[in-house]
Design an enzyme around this catalytic site. Structure first.
Site, PDB file in Angstrom:
ATOM      1  N   CYS A  70      -7.901  10.153   5.078  1.00 29.61           N
ATOM      2  CA  CYS A  70      -9.274  10.129   5.601  1.00 29.61           C
ATOM      3  C   CYS A  70      -9.364  10.475   7.081  1.00 29.61           C
ATOM      4  CB  CYS A  70      -9.960   8.787   5.346  1.00 29.61           C
ATOM      5  SG  CYS A  70     -10.240   8.468   3.613  1.00 29.61           S
TER       6      CYS A  70
ATOM      7  N   LYS B 138      -7.907  -5.642   3.944  1.00 26.86           N
ATOM      8  CA  LYS B 138      -6.622  -5.189   4.477  1.00 26.86           C
ATOM      9  C   LYS B 138      -5.830  -6.350   5.063  1.00 26.86           C
ATOM     10  CE  LYS B 138      -8.463  -0.656   5.852  1.00 26.86           C
ATOM     11  NZ  LYS B 138      -8.094   0.295   4.816  1.00 26.86           N
TER      12      LYS B 138
ATOM     13  N   ASP C 218     -12.606   0.331  16.185  1.00 25.04           N
ATOM     14  CA  ASP C 218     -12.380   0.246  14.745  1.00 25.04           C
ATOM     15  C   ASP C 218     -11.087  -0.551  14.566  1.00 25.04           C
ATOM     16  OD1 ASP C 218     -11.380   0.655  12.204  1.00 25.04           O
ATOM     17  OD2 ASP C 218     -11.407   2.849  12.307  1.00 25.04           O
TER      18      ASP C 218
ATOM     19  N   HIS D 292     -10.470   7.630  11.782  1.00 24.67           N
ATOM     20  CA  HIS D 292     -10.812   7.594  10.361  1.00 24.67           C
ATOM     21  C   HIS D 292     -12.237   8.129  10.181  1.00 24.67           C
ATOM     22  CE1 HIS D 292     -11.985   5.670   6.549  1.00 24.67           C
ATOM     23  NE2 HIS D 292     -10.704   5.581   6.283  1.00 24.67           N
TER      24      HIS D 292
ATOM     25  N   GLN E 284      -7.074  -1.322  11.111  1.00 20.57           N
ATOM     26  CA  GLN E 284      -5.606  -1.349  11.027  1.00 20.57           C
ATOM     27  C   GLN E 284      -4.999  -2.251  12.097  1.00 20.57           C
ATOM     28  OE1 GLN E 284      -4.082   0.036   8.546  1.00 20.57           O
ATOM     29  NE2 GLN E 284      -5.684   1.375   7.771  1.00 20.57           N
TER      30      GLN E 284
END
Lengths: 398, 138
Positions: A353, A215, A189, A112, A192
């Site tokens: 993105c 999220k 990261d 991302h 997700q």
């Protein structure tokens, strides 16, 4: 499952854009309204009951986050505005002072923007090298490819735990083991990943982990920066101000507070953090393993129904998360999203993105369905019915 | 033809969809903030007249068709006429009073742009051309 907890799901709407943000259960919304209504004081600021309650509620969430990701200590949990800010703090506050010209950071083309641009800027500023670990034919990151790419200059591997377009789960534990044997830091990261599966930072042995509340049923504007304590101690605050300093008299005499407070300058998003705590309690009640398993079963159901449709090109048939990315042949992704929107189905169109991924996949823009535990098989049936009719798509896409 | 058919016709068979590396053409990139539509316009000026426009790129049906209709309507026009057309188009997409006679078949977006996110798609090529014209006039 648990659909009754989400006020929006009482409406005729099918929400398939959970990779962008999740819906909020009523308990999270109520918790924030309760803060604003009944004890809207500042944290760490007042010697009166209301403020004391704010402190207690705020710090309790740190405890919840620590337990949720199995961190060792409260000092390892820093509240930020989201994954993006967390990653920027890691790059600018920790790595900028220690990396030197010629040092290498490895990322992949499916990262991302928030895990690419801070590194790019550092490359321009300090002459570090940002290189890519090649993806395999499924766009997966394999440990073999990683081993082939690492050089003696590699200092950092910075990757998503689960990618936001392909949805593959990276072998983070193996990557950390290999990296640490070679004195390489690992930044993950988790935007997700953390909302969708059980994550144990100690077991994975990640050095830094970033993720967002919104999220995972929490509010927007709140995120977490996790770092091993001995590393966070060296993370230079990138924002200075109230709350994070102990004393200051002159430029030569500035004293910061201890971790984690020194990395939380200014008035925090108190309502957001408190709401986030409620979201974690809520997810714990359902169970992260349960959520992950259900999402995989939903995904398989969707894939099985998409495969026979001749005019659908699926980008990621294989994947271990609730992300399915595809295109309708000869129809621009945004037009597909627009068509589905007419039937109150929310999907994302575009490059999500991940702008450098196109060099690997060869497709610029896609439609993305990203599932969460409140999605249902019936919703997928509705989607499939609309996608099956090519003539209808073309007729109704404008 | 109804609006939808005109749009689809221009989407399926757009006017002058070709890249122009010819030095006589100035290139203007125009892209959508939502990071999807991305169009390159190639404009050939002859003093204050737009002699030719071509385009290339990836975009949705609304952006592509709007580009095609704009090209068809503005080739041969003066810069001043083109700017007038562009401004009338913006008025239409802002749901203000506009002069329909200036826009020709570009009126087809009148209803579609009432869906907020389609407005930027329809305006996209006009923003690019406007920029190219203003730079040329400088």
């Amino acid at each position: 499952m648990n659909r009754e907890d989400f006020p929006l799901l009482k409406e005729e709407i099918i929400y398939f854009d959970n990779g962008a943000t999740s819906l909020k259960p009523k308990c999270v919304i109520d918790k924030m309204v309760d803060y604003y209504t009944n004890y809207p004081a500042n944290a760490h600021r007042g010697d009166y009951d209301l403020s004391y309650k704010v402190d207690q509620e705020y710090e309790e969430v740190r405890e919840l986050v620590k337990d949720f990701i199995h961190a060792d200590a409260l000092e390892e949990i820093v509240f930020t505005s989201g994954t993006t800010e967390s990653l920027n703090m890691i790059v600018n506050g920790f790595f900028e002072p220690i990396l030197e010209e010629g040092d290498e950071v490895l990322i992949t083309t499916s990262e991302h923007a928030s895990n690419v641009l801070p590194w790019f800027r550092l490359a321009n500023k300090k002459g570090i090298q940002v290189n890519y670990i090649p993806l395999d034919s499924n766009y997966y990151l394999t440990i073999d490819n990683l081993k082939k790419t690492v050089t003696k200059n590699t200092k950092v591997i910075s990757i998503a735990g689960v990618t936001n377009v392909i949805g593959d789960i990276r072998p983070i534990k193996d990557i950390c083991k290999f990296a640490h044997e070679n004195n390489i830091f690992v930044v993950v990261d988790g935007a997700q990943m953390v909302p969708h599966m059980h994550v144990d930072v100690k077991d994975l042995d990640v050095d830094f982990l970033a993720f967002s509340a919104h999220k995972m049923c929490g509010p927007t504007g709140v995120g977490v920066l996790y770092g091993k304590k001995e590393l966070l101690e060296h993370l230079e605050p990138t924002v200075l101000g109230g709350g994070m300093n102990e004393a200051f008299d002159s430029p030569q005499e500035i004293y910061y507070k201890e971790l984690p407070t020194r990395l939380e300058a200014g008035t925090r998003n108190i309502a957001g953090v408190i709401g986030f705590g409620e979201a974690i309690k809520y997810l714990n009640k359902i169970g992260m393993d349960h959520i992950h398993k259900y999402e995989l079963s939903l995904r398989q159901y969707l894939i099985d129904k998409l495969i026979p449709i001749k005019h659908i090109d699926i980008i990621n048939i294989e994947s271990d998360s609730g992300i399915v990315t595809f295109n309708v042949v000869n129809v621009f992704s945004q037009d597909v999203a627009y068509y589905l929107n007419k039937y109150n189905i929310c999907v994302r169109a575009g490059n999500h993105c991940a702008k450098i991924l196109k060099s690997s996949v060869g497709v610029n823009n896609t439609v993305r369905v990203s599932l969460y535990f409140y999605n249902t098989y019936e919703e997928i049936d509705n989607l499939i019915e609309l996608l099956s009719d090519y003539g209808k798509i073309v007729k109704e896409m404008i | 033809m109804e609006a939808r058919e005109i749009i689809m016709e221009h989407y399926m068979h757009p006017v002058n969809r070709k890249r122009m590396d010819n030095e006589e053409y100035v290139q203007a990139n125009t892209r959508n903030e939502s990071c999807i539509d991305n169009i390159d316009l190639y404009v050939k000026f002859n003093n204050n007249v737009i002699e030719d426009i071509t385009f290339d790129g990836e975009a949705c049906a609304i952006s592509i068709s709007s580009t095609s209709i704009m090209i068809k309507n503005l080739i041969g026009k003066t810069c001043r006429e083109a700017l007038h057309y562009i401004h009338e188009f913006y008025k239409m997409t802002n749901e203000e009073e506009y002069d329909k006679s200036v826009l020709g078949d570009a009126y087809v977006y009148e209803d579609i742009v009432k869906n907020g996110h389609r407005k930027t798609c329809a305006n996209l090529p006009l923003k690019g051309l406007e920029k190219a014209i203003l730079e040329h006039l400088e």
